[in-house]
Design a protein around this motif. Structure first.
Motif, short mmCIF file in Angstrom:
data_model
loop_
_atom_site.label_atom_id
_atom_site.label_comp_id
_atom_site.label_asym_id
_atom_site.label_seq_id
_atom_site.Cartn_x
_atom_site.Cartn_y
_atom_site.Cartn_z
N GLU A 193 91.99 -100.10 -110.19
CA GLU A 193 92.14 -98.65 -110.27
C GLU A 193 90.83 -97.95 -109.90
N LYS B 174 90.25 -98.20 -106.17
CA LYS B 174 91.05 -97.21 -105.44
C LYS B 174 90.39 -95.84 -105.50
N LYS B 175 89.93 -95.47 -106.69
CA LYS B 175 89.37 -94.15 -106.89
C LYS B 175 88.02 -93.99 -106.18
N ARG C 66 94.27 -96.56 -100.51
CA ARG C 66 95.58 -95.94 -100.74
C ARG C 66 96.45 -96.75 -101.69
N HIS C 67 96.33 -98.09 -101.61
CA HIS C 67 97.18 -98.97 -102.40
C HIS C 67 96.35 -100.12 -102.96
N LYS D 6 99.42 -98.07 -109.40
CA LYS D 6 99.79 -96.69 -109.05
C LYS D 6 98.64 -95.75 -109.31
N ASP D 7 98.71 -94.60 -108.67
CA ASP D 7 97.71 -93.57 -108.92
C ASP D 7 97.85 -93.08 -110.35
N GLU D 8 96.72 -92.72 -110.93
CA GLU D 8 96.73 -92.24 -112.32
C GLU D 8 97.36 -90.89 -112.44
#
Length: 73
Positions: A39, A42-43, A48-49, A71-73
């Motif tokens: 996570e 990604k951030k 993107r994934h 998944k995005d937060e």
């Protein structure tokens, strides 16, 4: 943490996918920590994934034991 597999266009911000893979017999399988790192990856690097996969290796069945799409937060 450096993911096991990354898919991106080198030298650009076009970062598509980061994947972390573990074997089921790995004593260091720590799902929550690895998912948290993905996570963050990604951030901070704008992937993107991301996916977290554990492969079963201790039984007659060899295959994916756990798959988690981050998944995005």
């Amino acid at each position: 943490m450096f993911p096991d597999i990354i898919i991106h266009h080198r030298g650009t911000q076009d970062n598509l996918l980061a994947i972390e893979i573990k074997k089921s017999n790995n004593n260091n399988v720590a799902n929550n920590e690895d998912v948290g790192r993905l996570e963050s990856y990604k951030k901070s690097l704008f992937y993107r994934h991301a996916a977290y996969i554990i492969f079963e290796v201790d039984s007659e069945y060899c295959g994916i034991k756990h798959f988690e799409w981050i998944k995005d937060e």
